[in-house]
Design a protein around this motif. Structure first.
Motif, mmCIF file in Angstrom:
data_model
loop_
_atom_site.group_PDB
_atom_site.id
_atom_site.type_symbol
_atom_site.label_atom_id
_atom_site.label_comp_id
_atom_site.label_asym_id
_atom_site.label_seq_id
_atom_site.Cartn_x
_atom_site.Cartn_y
_atom_site.Cartn_z
ATOM 1 N N CYS A 129 -47.839 -16.620 48.661
ATOM 2 C CA CYS A 129 -47.716 -17.012 46.831
ATOM 3 C C CYS A 129 -46.621 -17.233 46.738
ATOM 4 N N GLY A 130 -45.664 -16.931 48.040
ATOM 5 C CA GLY A 130 -44.405 -16.966 47.228
ATOM 6 C C GLY A 130 -43.555 -16.255 46.892
ATOM 7 N N PHE A 131 -44.213 -14.832 45.843
ATOM 8 C CA PHE A 131 -43.789 -14.039 45.091
ATOM 9 C C PHE A 131 -42.409 -13.075 46.091
ATOM 10 N N ILE A 132 -43.119 -12.916 47.511
ATOM 11 C CA ILE A 132 -42.536 -11.768 47.942
ATOM 12 C C ILE A 132 -42.068 -12.598 49.451
ATOM 13 N N GLU A 133 -40.418 -12.286 49.897
ATOM 14 C CA GLU A 133 -39.978 -12.962 51.371
ATOM 15 C C GLU A 133 -40.047 -11.672 51.936
ATOM 16 N N GLU A 134 -39.754 -11.841 53.282
ATOM 17 C CA GLU A 134 -38.976 -10.781 54.865
ATOM 18 C C GLU A 134 -37.406 -11.231 53.914
ATOM 19 N N ILE A 135 -36.821 -9.765 54.624
ATOM 20 C CA ILE A 135 -35.532 -9.857 54.842
ATOM 21 C C ILE A 135 -35.014 -10.322 56.467
ATOM 22 N N PRO A 136 -34.937 -11.038 56.787
ATOM 23 C CA PRO A 136 -35.137 -11.691 57.997
ATOM 24 C C PRO A 136 -34.009 -10.320 58.934
ATOM 25 N N GLU A 137 -32.774 -10.117 58.339
ATOM 26 C CA GLU A 137 -31.261 -9.632 58.864
ATOM 27 C C GLU A 137 -32.056 -8.109 58.587
ATOM 28 N N ARG A 138 -32.860 -7.384 58.293
ATOM 29 C CA ARG A 138 -33.076 -6.350 58.162
ATOM 30 C C ARG A 138 -33.935 -5.614 59.349
#
Length: 190
Positions: free
Chosen positions: A65-74
């Motif tokens: 739903c676009g409320f959160i996102e993954e942090i790829p660098e972590r």
């Protein structure tokens, strides 16, 4: 204090997004990310007393739903780090008339879950006030307004809230997250 430029209100009229925000676990996850910053499903699960599989499922729903996102660098391997996605700060619930009749129960559930959360916060207020009255404030009032004045009052309230609530990355180092609630309804109806 960094003043945010005026933002247009974002109408939360997508039933899938409303449904995502109507789930108590998802609300807890969003609150955790808002207050404590990025986390993994494991750390969220430990904090909220939930299994990692449960938190992972709800994190994926929030991501859809676009409320959160993954942090790829972590993130590495199976460990995925999550943060709140950059989103509109002035999100408003639709009126029942702005939704199809079959989607209105989702709006009712969204409000029901939110007010349950608000009741729990209200119960915490007296202790917070005893502990530190500089950080716990309350106000009650009765006003008389026309429909137009009430709409103007609400918009001014949101503008004031946005003015004094910068995004976490723009907040001063000594800023604390605060629960702020406002609701109003006619006093002359049962």
């Amino acid at each position: 204090m960094i003043l945010m430029k005026d933002e247009e209100p974002f109408l939360l009229d997508d039933p899938a997004r409303l449904k995502a925000l109507a789930h108590p676990m998802r609300r807890l996850i969003l609150r955790h990310l808002n207050i404590h910053g990025p986390a993994t499903s494991t750390t969220i699960g430990e904090r909220l007393g939930a299994k990692t599989g449960t938190t992972s499922y709800h994190l994926r729903q929030l991501e859809k739903c676009g409320f959160i996102e993954e942090i790829p660098e972590r993130s590495a391997g199976r460990e995925r780090w999550w943060r709140r996605a950059e989103s509109p700060r002035d999100m408003r619930a639709p009126t029942p008339g702005q939704l199809a009749p079959e989607d209105r129960p989702v709006l009712e559930e969204f409000h029901r879950v939110g007010f349950e959360e608000d009741r729990a916060l209200l119960e915490r207020f007296p202790e917070a006030y005893r502990r530190d009255p500089d950080w716990a404030k309350g106000s009650r009032g009765l006003g008389r307004m026309t429909r137009e004045e009430f709409a103007e009052f609400f918009d001014a309230y949101i503008a004031l809230l946005l003015k004094y609530s910068p995004r976490v990355q723009d907040a001063p180092p000594d800023a604390r997250p605060l629960y702020i609630r406002m609701f109003a309804f006619p006093a002359d109806e049962p």
